[in-house]
Design an enzyme around this catalytic site. Structure first.
Site, PDB file in Angstrom:
ATOM      1  N   ASN A  48      32.235  25.538  18.303  1.00 19.87           N
ATOM      2  CA  ASN A  48      32.318  26.135  16.979  1.00 19.87           C
ATOM      3  C   ASN A  48      31.089  25.725  16.171  1.00 19.87           C
ATOM      4  O   ASN A  48      30.561  24.623  16.304  1.00 19.87           O
ATOM      5  CB  ASN A  48      33.625  25.764  16.263  1.00 19.87           C
ATOM      6  N   ILE A  49      30.636  26.670  15.348  1.00 23.20           N
ATOM      7  CA  ILE A  49      29.455  26.472  14.520  1.00 23.20           C
ATOM      8  C   ILE A  49      29.836  26.890  13.103  1.00 23.20           C
ATOM      9  O   ILE A  49      30.008  28.071  12.831  1.00 23.20           O
ATOM     10  CB  ILE A  49      28.261  27.300  15.044  1.00 23.20           C
ATOM     11  N   GLU A  50      30.010  25.900  12.236  1.00 20.90           N
ATOM     12  CA  GLU A  50      30.469  26.175  10.880  1.00 20.90           C
ATOM     13  C   GLU A  50      29.324  26.569   9.957  1.00 20.90           C
ATOM     14  O   GLU A  50      28.147  26.366  10.261  1.00 20.90           O
ATOM     15  CB  GLU A  50      31.182  24.946  10.306  1.00 20.90           C
ATOM     16  N   CYS A  59      33.528  30.736  16.113  1.00 21.61           N
ATOM     17  CA  CYS A  59      34.401  29.911  16.944  1.00 21.61           C
ATOM     18  C   CYS A  59      33.776  29.653  18.309  1.00 21.61           C
ATOM     19  O   CYS A  59      32.915  30.401  18.768  1.00 21.61           O
ATOM     20  CB  CYS A  59      35.747  30.602  17.135  1.00 21.61           C
ATOM     21  N   GLU A  61      35.089  30.039  21.262  1.00 23.01           N
ATOM     22  CA  GLU A  61      35.380  31.103  22.216  1.00 23.01           C
ATOM     23  C   GLU A  61      34.392  32.258  22.073  1.00 23.01           C
ATOM     24  O   GLU A  61      33.902  32.799  23.067  1.00 23.01           O
ATOM     25  CB  GLU A  61      36.814  31.627  22.028  1.00 23.01           C
ATOM     26  N   CYS A  92      41.736  32.059  17.826  1.00 20.08           N
ATOM     27  CA  CYS A  92      42.143  32.713  16.585  1.00 20.08           C
ATOM     28  C   CYS A  92      42.266  34.220  16.835  1.00 20.08           C
ATOM     29  O   CYS A  92      41.884  34.728  17.895  1.00 20.08           O
ATOM     30  CB  CYS A  92      41.146  32.424  15.463  1.00 20.08           C
ATOM     31  N   CYS A  95      38.930  35.962  17.708  1.00 21.93           N
ATOM     32  CA  CYS A  95      38.515  35.664  19.082  1.00 21.93           C
ATOM     33  C   CYS A  95      39.359  36.437  20.091  1.00 21.93           C
ATOM     34  O   CYS A  95      38.846  36.935  21.092  1.00 21.93           O
ATOM     35  CB  CYS A  95      38.600  34.168  19.362  1.00 21.93           C
TER      36      CYS A  95
END
Length: 137
Positions: A48-50, A59, A61, A92, A95
């Site tokens: 994940n990359i916020e 996300c 995935e 989620c 995804c």
């Protein structure tokens, strides 16, 4: 659902856990890693990359599947997800929809918790009655 051997499951979970270490999660501090196996036998990891604005956050995935599609893959055999949660990881809704674009409903999704315990669900179980390219006809 395709039968998976325990060795393959553990290998994919190890790669998902490794990917989790690369997560960029300065806001939630909740790290997620994924490992997607393509029909070619290649593995694609993602984390994940916020983003401070949250909605542009990606996300693990989707990071994995976007990497795979960029590399030319279009068929997939399994997905493993590792995270820091007590419960079993699950993709989620966004995804799930992205996975439905490229994967069959019987795609096994290995959902692990922070202890490394896991269950296997199919994409169809997680996204019944998915909207797919068949619906675009």
């Amino acid at each position: 659902m395709k039968t998976m051997h325990d060795v393959e499951i553990k290998n994919m979970l190890r790669m998902a856990k490794d990917a989790k270490q690369r997560a960029y999660a300065p806001y939630s501090h909740f790290c997620v890693g994924a490992c997607l196996k393509a029909a070619s036998g290649a593995y694609y990891q993602g984390c994940n990359i916020e983003n401070a604005a949250y909605s542009p956050t990606n996300c693990a995935e989707r990071t994995a599947i976007f990497r795979a599609v960029y590399e030319g893959e279009r068929e997939f055999e399994a997905l493993a997800i590792a995270w820091d949660g007590e419960d079993y990881a699950a993709p989620c809704g966004v995804c799930r929809q992205v996975l439905a674009e490229f994967c069959e409903a019987n795609l096994p999704i290995i959902c692990a918790n922070k202890e490394g315990d896991y269950i296997i669900r199919t994409l169809g179980e997680l996204l019944p009655a998915a909207f797919t390219k068949k619906d675009m006809a």
